[in-house]
Design an enzyme around this catalytic site. Sequence first.
Site, PDB file in Angstrom:
ATOM      1  N   ASP A 227      -8.316   8.313   4.191  1.00 14.56           N
ATOM      2  CA  ASP A 227      -6.921   8.449   3.765  1.00 14.56           C
ATOM      3  C   ASP A 227      -6.765   7.780   2.413  1.00 14.56           C
ATOM      4  O   ASP A 227      -7.116   6.611   2.265  1.00 14.56           O
ATOM      5  CB  ASP A 227      -6.026   7.756   4.801  1.00 14.56           C
ATOM      6  CG  ASP A 227      -4.570   7.654   4.355  1.00 14.56           C
ATOM      7  OD1 ASP A 227      -4.112   8.551   3.604  1.00 14.56           O
ATOM      8  OD2 ASP A 227      -3.891   6.696   4.766  1.00 14.56           O
TER       9      ASP A 227
ATOM     10  N   HIS B 115      -5.092   9.739   7.381  1.00 14.56           N
ATOM     11  CA  HIS B 115      -3.878   8.943   7.572  1.00 14.56           C
ATOM     12  C   HIS B 115      -3.417   8.954   9.029  1.00 14.56           C
ATOM     13  O   HIS B 115      -3.122   7.911   9.597  1.00 14.56           O
ATOM     14  CB  HIS B 115      -2.800   9.534   6.662  1.00 14.56           C
ATOM     15  CG  HIS B 115      -1.593   8.675   6.476  1.00 14.56           C
ATOM     16  ND1 HIS B 115      -1.643   7.478   5.806  1.00 14.56           N
ATOM     17  CD2 HIS B 115      -0.303   8.844   6.861  1.00 14.56           C
ATOM     18  CE1 HIS B 115      -0.423   6.945   5.778  1.00 14.56           C
ATOM     19  NE2 HIS B 115       0.399   7.758   6.417  1.00 14.56           N
TER      20      HIS B 115
END
Lengths: 481, 481
Positions: free
Chosen positions: A407, A460
């Site tokens: 991420d 994420h």
Amino acid sequence: MQYYNLFILLVLVLLHGLSHGLGIDQASRLRALRGKRLGGERSSDDGRWEVLDMEDEGFFDSGKMEDDLIEGGLPGQPSGVLFKQYSGYVTVNELKGRNLFYYFAEAAEDPSSKPLLLWLNGGPGCSSLGVGAMVEIGPFGVKPDGKTLYLRPYAWNKVANTLFLESPVGVGFSYSNNSFEYNENGDKRTAQDTYAFLINWFRRFPHYKNRDFYIMGESYAGFYIPELADTIIRRNMKAVSSSIIHLKGIMIGNGIMNDMTDNRGFYDYLWSHALISDKTHQGLVEYCKFPDSYECKKLEDHIELEVGLIDFYNIYAPVCLRASNSSRKPKRHGGFDPCEADYVLRYLNLPQVQEALHANRTKIPYAWEVCSSVITSWTDSPSTMFPIYKRLISSGLQILIYSGDVDAVVSVVGTRYSINALNLKVIRPWHPWSESTKVVGGYRVVYEGLTFATIRGAGHEVPRFQPRRAFALMESFVAGK
Amino acid sequence: MQYYNLFILLVLVLLHGLSHGLGIDQASRLRALRGKRLGGERSSDDGRWEVLDMEDEGFFDSGKMEDDLIEGGLPGQPSGVLFKQYSGYVTVNELKGRNLFYYFAEAAEDPSSKPLLLWLNGGPGCSSLGVGAMVEIGPFGVKPDGKTLYLRPYAWNKVANTLFLESPVGVGFSYSNNSFEYNENGDKRTAQDTYAFLINWFRRFPHYKNRDFYIMGESYAGFYIPELADTIIRRNMKAVSSSIIHLKGIMIGNGIMNDMTDNRGFYDYLWSHALISDKTHQGLVEYCKFPDSYECKKLEDHIELEVGLIDFYNIYAPVCLRASNSSRKPKRHGGFDPCEADYVLRYLNLPQVQEALHANRTKIPYAWEVCSSVITSWTDSPSTMFPIYKRLISSGLQILIYSGDVDAVVSVVGTRYSINALNLKVIRPWHPWSESTKVVGGYRVVYEGLTFATIRGAGHEVPRFQPRRAFALMESFVAGK
């Protein structure tokens, strides 16, 4: 892909790069907001987080859990599902008319022996129902038809009773009777309303009142969760015993912690992952110590040009190329479908789904969205969680911070910088952890009062990209390991 | 997963971490070799690369291409294949009895209009047939049964006539009549023998003599390729016109370039990709300026403990967990099979396959291996390619250096450091490139005389992990773009 980390640079930069329904206007608006936040509207003394008094301490309609039962399950769900699901509204402020929507999936087996887990997504403005429940950890995912559901192999209700809250008002089905309130959302009111939600939800589900309670979530919930935990701990001190919340721990994934270190981590992550040039990186490091500066803003614009169309939330994942000039159907890549949030959007706007969920009974004048577009400003947000973390650590709360390492938005590099800045004593140094196989699931460092773990190959939304690893991490956390 | 970058630290560290048939002894031996190489046996003046005189300038048996035709194709190949395949031995030193084995797949369509491409794998000691042809860019891959082949969708013989050389002697089917010669391999003799191979191969395939010629490869071939190109260019100057090789360009993936920058890049890559602790990283940076030091060696050992069982050649890829205590069958992950090299090993040791390939006619006393275990020492290896790069750039050769960005072994960070150290003028700054879709395939910087490109989400063997992106890159390179 459907979070906005309102205040993290890259979101501004990238939102209109990906096709999730946000145009350049949205990005510009967000940029303006960030300037504001970083300017006068942020508390300069970030230690002064205060637990607000309840605006309306009265008991609201506590309601009956039976009324919230989703009878016969969700439309399109597979057969043979035995666990109970509930959903509905809890009034958190009667005077102002603020109502939060929740979805609750009991544990798949023996719910009365399992802990209770509240999941919060970030944004601010993104839905824990649409993201957390539907594409990450809930019992069901939505199929490409937008109508039918599949059972998620690593659903977290195999371990816990899972509660998903759409918060604050303006997100998903949560609403206020006064629409101007959507512009008055902020961190403090979010914590206050979530606390009020919990008190009332426990009244509606009294047999969960004494259950071990965990708060989990990700992204901007890196602010929500410590703030809510702090609120609970402080209010527990004053509360009568029937109102005490048995908070055991918090677990935060790819959460923002502290502007300076998060931002520096973002720049360094982009460079070390070969997404930007040396020159741009050097410029960002030099000029973005003052994010308001003209030079920094120019460089932030330049990031977008250099990086191009990738998913910042998982820099190696395929991107959902729906509509646009591509007529190709979205493809599933090794079980991962980058377009899944689209199916959720369709599903949750079906009238029969809303009816089954007891949602949208007041005829909200806008569609359900993964991330809200009615929330256009944010009144308060600290620049750091450090003071709260210090309090939480000294309270003895079980704390796990974890980070999906692919991420870029809230990067593992930034989170490492942040945790280092907390200056905690290392109890057990960096070491690999694994789930069932010998293969490394990620790495772990145990500090005094806080554990940090990475999840290898996760973006994420960690449980979306690495469901098995995320499940193993959560399971061991709840087991107190 | 089957290269050894003999001289790059991590290989020493990780070889016995992965199950590819090398035990701890092998790793220790490699470590010893590295010490040797970094000690007295390396040229301190790395500019003094010399093109050796041919030990035996005589013309060897040039042979007939017809004799090398693989009649009826390879055993187990799919039906309907129309392009011709050849393989066999070319003597490169008659006196010493050194014979190199090649496999040649003509272009799938219209071979007479297509360029000629020589592919070299690294190691030193790994096979271009087993790795390059069979798991990366050749027309066929091997199925899990170890007996049948499948057509590779992005085979490079769609664009070029593809020649795979097993080099130096001791690798794969290539051999010497004098087994002590396996311990006398080194960079200089490898370049010399490969040059001799080419001269003789062109005599056997005279209609390719004036064809545009490219050398491509990866890993330790980051040394082989510039050295061979330099040898060709220098010898072209002296050669009679019939012996001139029409070298147009070189293209090197995840290739080593320069010890200091490559090593520093390795340490920084491990840290920024969340594989090692801050403390270990700081130590490596501080103490490994002198790789022979006791502190550095201790830290290198520690890397392995901290990183655990992952594939350093693609830090996010699944690992082949064959045998050991796992009874699970290897799984294909999104089309990628981490155990494919095992199938190749079985296939190339089948007697009928060796017969079809005209291989192993002298009954080599050891099995075919992906990476040789008969090569146990290495006589010369420079610490840097910079002087040769400078010569090649000034010669006007087309040069592309590319880097799969999820390889820790020869990392994109190290390659960026190396190219920066060459101090070339930027002609076109860092920008994303893409193949057919809008999605970013990687990034590109055009320098005066050299282009650098990354391939997003690709490990050490780029075409194995990102076949479509690698193909697009190669195609545009050959088209002179």
